[in-house]
Design an enzyme around this catalytic site. Sequence first.
Site, mmCIF file in Angstrom:
data_model
loop_
_atom_site.group_PDB
_atom_site.id
_atom_site.type_symbol
_atom_site.label_atom_id
_atom_site.label_comp_id
_atom_site.label_asym_id
_atom_site.label_seq_id
_atom_site.Cartn_x
_atom_site.Cartn_y
_atom_site.Cartn_z
ATOM 1 N N HIS A 7 0.823 -1.207 0.000
ATOM 2 C CA HIS A 7 0.000 0.000 0.000
ATOM 3 C C HIS A 7 0.857 1.258 0.000
ATOM 4 O O HIS A 7 2.039 1.209 0.302
ATOM 5 C CB HIS A 7 -0.973 0.033 1.195
ATOM 6 C CG HIS A 7 -0.324 0.020 2.543
ATOM 7 N ND1 HIS A 7 -0.094 -1.133 3.255
ATOM 8 C CD2 HIS A 7 0.150 1.026 3.320
ATOM 9 C CE1 HIS A 7 0.486 -0.834 4.406
ATOM 10 N NE2 HIS A 7 0.654 0.467 4.472
ATOM 11 N N HIS A 79 4.019 7.109 3.731
ATOM 12 C CA HIS A 79 4.957 5.993 3.559
ATOM 13 C C HIS A 79 4.473 5.043 2.477
ATOM 14 O O HIS A 79 3.316 5.096 2.074
ATOM 15 C CB HIS A 79 5.186 5.242 4.881
ATOM 16 C CG HIS A 79 3.990 4.517 5.429
ATOM 17 N ND1 HIS A 79 3.149 5.064 6.380
ATOM 18 C CD2 HIS A 79 3.484 3.285 5.187
ATOM 19 C CE1 HIS A 79 2.202 4.195 6.695
ATOM 20 N NE2 HIS A 79 2.366 3.100 5.975
ATOM 21 N N GLU A 130 7.679 1.046 4.976
ATOM 22 C CA GLU A 130 7.145 0.005 5.859
ATOM 23 C C GLU A 130 7.367 -1.334 5.170
ATOM 24 O O GLU A 130 7.133 -1.462 3.967
ATOM 25 C CB GLU A 130 5.644 0.241 6.075
ATOM 26 C CG GLU A 130 4.977 -0.805 6.956
ATOM 27 C CD GLU A 130 3.466 -0.538 7.154
ATOM 28 O OE1 GLU A 130 2.878 0.247 6.380
ATOM 29 O OE2 GLU A 130 2.891 -1.131 8.078
HETATM 30 CO CO CO Z 1 1.170 1.337 6.299
#
Ligand code: CO
Length: 134
Positions: A7, A79, A130
């Site tokens: 994502h 992020h 991440e």
């Molecule tokens: Co995230």
Amino acid sequence: MIGRLNHVAIAVRDLESATRVYRDTLGAKVSAPVPLPEHGVTTVFITLPNTKIELIAPLGANSPIEKYLERNPDGGMHHVCFEVADIFAAREQLKVAGARVLGDGEPKIGAHGKPVLFLHPKDISGTLIELEQA
Ligand code: CO
């Protein structure tokens, strides 16, 4: 080492209004809000055919995205999350390469119930990364 883009996260001040924009203006499929107290955010996931967008809004005091929103009051890209097959192997490989893992270096359970780690943006071209175990 990194696999699929899981994502892209967008930090927002007003989760309801951001959700409306994605649902009503952009015509996307949005989830109900999910509070993640351990991460200091509430998330809404937007499912796209090839990946997801994660809207994140501050939850509680000392949210880790508070500073970002002070610098970016309209919100913005916060992020990107890549999948890895083995988060511990990925962490060791990254440490050897000199990348800093944020926090205490131990994976936390993320929005999908899977272990996640964050890498220092200064080590990765200015982008907060991440990693999520696939
Ligand atoms: Co995230």
